[in-house]
Design a protein around this motif. Structure first.
Motif, mmCIF file in Angstrom:
data_model
loop_
_atom_site.group_PDB
_atom_site.id
_atom_site.type_symbol
_atom_site.label_atom_id
_atom_site.label_comp_id
_atom_site.label_asym_id
_atom_site.label_seq_id
_atom_site.Cartn_x
_atom_site.Cartn_y
_atom_site.Cartn_z
ATOM 1 N N ALA A 105 -17.176 8.537 -4.382
ATOM 2 C CA ALA A 105 -15.782 9.179 -4.009
ATOM 3 C C ALA A 105 -15.770 9.091 -2.589
ATOM 4 O O ALA A 105 -15.378 9.968 -1.784
ATOM 5 C CB ALA A 105 -15.755 10.511 -4.258
ATOM 6 N N VAL A 106 -15.883 7.717 -1.949
ATOM 7 C CA VAL A 106 -15.631 7.539 -0.441
ATOM 8 C C VAL A 106 -14.252 8.054 -0.070
ATOM 9 O O VAL A 106 -13.159 7.647 -0.648
ATOM 10 C CB VAL A 106 -16.062 6.236 -0.194
ATOM 11 N N SER A 107 -14.237 8.771 1.056
ATOM 12 C CA SER A 107 -12.844 9.105 1.763
ATOM 13 C C SER A 107 -12.206 7.890 2.251
ATOM 14 O O SER A 107 -12.708 6.879 2.759
ATOM 15 C CB SER A 107 -13.169 10.132 2.780
ATOM 16 N N TYR A 108 -10.951 8.030 2.487
ATOM 17 C CA TYR A 108 -9.949 7.043 3.279
ATOM 18 C C TYR A 108 -10.598 6.874 4.657
ATOM 19 O O TYR A 108 -10.640 5.596 5.110
ATOM 20 C CB TYR A 108 -8.743 7.521 3.051
ATOM 21 N N GLU A 109 -10.728 7.873 5.283
ATOM 22 C CA GLU A 109 -11.424 7.791 6.742
ATOM 23 C C GLU A 109 -12.510 6.867 6.688
ATOM 24 O O GLU A 109 -12.433 6.061 7.721
ATOM 25 C CB GLU A 109 -11.463 9.115 7.214
ATOM 26 N N THR A 159 0.809 -1.208 0.218
ATOM 27 C CA THR A 159 -0.062 0.107 -0.115
ATOM 28 C C THR A 159 0.753 1.198 -0.067
ATOM 29 O O THR A 159 1.823 1.158 0.503
ATOM 30 C CB THR A 159 -0.880 0.033 1.116
ATOM 31 N N VAL A 160 0.606 2.397 -0.689
ATOM 32 C CA VAL A 160 1.310 3.182 -0.861
ATOM 33 C C VAL A 160 0.362 4.789 -0.733
ATOM 34 O O VAL A 160 -0.691 4.655 -1.147
ATOM 35 C CB VAL A 160 1.910 3.442 -2.439
ATOM 36 N N GLN A 215 -10.363 3.637 -3.812
ATOM 37 C CA GLN A 215 -11.451 4.642 -4.062
ATOM 38 C C GLN A 215 -12.359 4.193 -5.179
ATOM 39 O O GLN A 215 -13.623 4.097 -4.800
ATOM 40 C CB GLN A 215 -11.103 5.948 -4.034
ATOM 41 N N VAL A 216 -11.779 3.625 -6.285
ATOM 42 C CA VAL A 216 -12.526 3.183 -7.254
ATOM 43 C C VAL A 216 -13.044 1.687 -7.079
ATOM 44 O O VAL A 216 -14.598 1.749 -7.439
ATOM 45 C CB VAL A 216 -11.806 3.233 -8.630
ATOM 46 N N HIS A 245 -5.140 4.896 -2.470
ATOM 47 C CA HIS A 245 -6.604 5.584 -2.381
ATOM 48 C C HIS A 245 -6.698 6.819 -3.064
ATOM 49 O O HIS A 245 -5.770 7.660 -2.491
ATOM 50 C CB HIS A 245 -7.065 5.582 -0.892
ATOM 51 N N ALA A 246 -7.588 7.052 -4.024
ATOM 52 C CA ALA A 246 -7.403 8.376 -4.569
ATOM 53 C C ALA A 246 -6.224 8.560 -5.618
ATOM 54 O O ALA A 246 -5.526 9.527 -4.867
ATOM 55 C CB ALA A 246 -8.034 9.580 -3.811
#
Length: 387
Positions: free
Chosen positions: A114-118, A24-25, A103-104, A79-80
Motif C-alpha cells: 500500500a505505497v502512498s502517492y507521496e 491521470t485522475v 498503488q496496485v 492512485h488508490a
C-alpha cells in the motif's frame, strides 16, 4: 494550471482528451457530515495539460466529465482508486473504464504494501509533495492557490510514475496481474451499498442465528436511515448500540429506551418505531430463514509449524519476485491453506497461485523443502522417491 468552473470550459477540456491514450485522475471530496461523498474537485492530467474541475461551481454540468470517464478508448489512471471510483459510480451508476490503479501496480512491482502517492511520486518522478493542504475543507470557497497546486500535484506527477510502472510491468510480464486486480475494482458489486448486507461490517458478539437475524435487521434499518437522511452511520446509531439492541431484542419503547447509546426520546420517535419494527421482523422470522453463521476455521492440532513454513516461503517468493506480501496472502489465509488444500483464498488462483499457491501445496506435501546455507534460505525441490 487551469481551473474549470463552467460547462463550456469543461466540455472543451474533456473533448481534447478523448484522443489521449491515458489520463491521470484524482478527486477531492468531503464525507465527515454525510453518508454519500460530496464531490468537491476532480483533477485530470493529460499528455500535454492538466486542470482542476470545480464540481461545486454554480450551474456547472458534469456530463462532459462523465462522458470522458466512460470513454473505453481512454485509460483512466488513479492512485488508490477505490474511493474515487465509488464516487463516479454513485453519481452516474457506471464504473469509469478502463482503469489502472498505480498503488496496485506498485505493489506488484516491488514498492511494498500500500505505497502512498507521496512515496511513489518521490521515487519515480522525483517529486516532493507539499502535504499541508491534505486535510483541508475542499467544500469551502474560494479555494487558495496552495490548495489548487496541491490538488493538481496529485495527477501531474502521477503521469511519469504511471509511465515508469507501465514499462516495468511490461518488462516483467505483470500487466496481466494488475488487470486481474482491476476486475475487482471495476465490478459494480464492489460499490453497491445493500442495506441487508450491512451487518457484515459489524463484529457480532455471538454466532447464534437468531442474534445474527436481529443484527441484520437493525443494521439494515440504520443503513436505510443513513442513506435517506444522507448522514454518517454513526450519527444514526453506533455499532455498539446495534449489537446491544440485537442482544436484548427490545419489543417495547420502554425496553428500547433502556438500551445504551440512544438519545432521550428516541424510543418514542418515528425512528424508534421503525427500529422496533425491524426487531419484530427478526423475531418473527422462521428458523429456515435465519442467517447461517460463517463457518469456523478449525486449525488442526500441530499445524502451527506448517503455517510458519508457509510464511517463510511467502516472504521468499515475494522478495524474489519483488511483490508485496500483503497482495499475495494474509496470515489468516496461510492458516486456511495449511488446513485445506482447496482453501477458497486468492492465493490459490490466478497469478498468485503461479507465484506462491502451487509452491505452498508442494511444500505442504513434501515436494519442496526449505534449507539454509549460511544466512541464505533456499527452496529445494525434492525427488519423487523422497516423498
Amino acid at each position: 494550471m487551469e481551473l474549470i468552473a463552467d460547462t463550456a470550459a469543461l466540455a472543451a477540456f474533456t473533448e481534447r482528451h478523448h484522443g489521449a491514450g491515458y489520463i491521470t485522475v484524482d478527486t477531492e471530496f468531503m464525507r465527515d457530515r454525510t453518508y454519500w461523498p460530496v464531490l468537491c474537485l476532480v483533477q485530470i492530467a493529460g499528455p500535454e495539460d492538466a486542470a482542476v474541475i470545480d464540481t461545486l461551481a454554480p450551474g456547472i454540468d458534469l456530463a462532459p466529465l462523465f462522458k470522458l470517464m466512460a470513454d473505453p478508448a481512454v485509460l483512466k489512471v488513479f492512485h488508490a482508486a477505490r474511493q474515487d471510483v465509488e464516487i463516479f459510480f454513485h453519481l452516474t451508476g457506471q464504473i469509469p473504464t478502463p482503469i489502472v490503479d498505480t498503488q496496485v501496480a506498485a505493489m506488484v512491482c516491488g514498492f511494498g504494501d500500500a505505497v502512498s502517492y507521496e512515496n511513489l511520486a518521490g521515487k519515480l518522478a522525483g517529486a516532493r509533495i507539499d502535504k499541508s493542504s491534505r486535510f483541508t475543507d475542499w467544500s469551502h470557497r474560494p479555494l487558495t492557490e496552495r490548495q489548487l497546486h496541491y490538488a493538481l500535484s496529485d495527477v501531474t506527477h502521477l503521469r511519469l510514475a504511471y509511465e515508469k510502472l507501465a514499462r516495468r510491468m511490461e518488462k516483467t510480464g505483470r500487466t496481466g496481474w494488475v488487470a486481474e486486480e482491476m476486475a475487482i475494482l471495476t465490478d459494480p458489486d464492489t460499490y453497491r451499498l445493500v442495506p441487508s448486507e450491512a451487518w457484515h461490517r459489524l463484529k457480532p458478539r455471538s454466532d447464534k442465528p437468531r442474534f445474527l437475524a436481529l443484527l441484520r435487521e437493525v443494521a439494515a434499518w440504520r443503513e436505510e436511515e443513513a442513506q435517506r437522511r444522507d448522514q454518517p452511520r454513526s450519527r444514526i446509531a453506533k455499532d455498539e448500540t446495534l449489537t446491544e439492541i440485537a442482544a436484548h431484542a427490545p419489543i417495547t419503547p420502554e425496553e428500547l429506551g433502556r438500551c445504551r447509546g440512544l438519545s432521550k426520546g428516541f424510543a418514542e420517535s418515528r425512528q424508534g418505531q421503525a427500529l422496533l419494527a425491524a426487531v419484530k421482523r427478526a423475531l418473527e422470522l422462521p428458523e429456515d430463514d435465519l442467517p447461517t453463521p460463517p463457518p469456523r476455521l478449525d486449525t488442526p492440532p500441530g499445524v502451527g509449524p506448517l503455517v510458519d513454513l508457509l510464511r517463510v516461503l511467502l516472504k521468499m517468493r515475494c522478495e524474489t519476485h519483488q511483490v508485496a506480501q500483503k497482495l499475495v496472502a494474509s496470515a489468516s489465509e496461510l492458516e486456511r491453506i495449511a488446513a485445506d488444500d482447496n482453501a477458497p483464498v486468492p492465493a490459490m488462483a490466478g497469478w498468485r497461485r503461479e507465484l506462491f499457491g502451487a509452491d505452498a501445496l508442494a511444500l505442504k506435501h513434501g515436494r519442496l523443502a526449505l534449507t539454509a546455507s549460511g544466512k541464505e534460505v533456499k527452496i529445494v525441490s525434492l525427488p519423487q522417491a523422497a516423498q
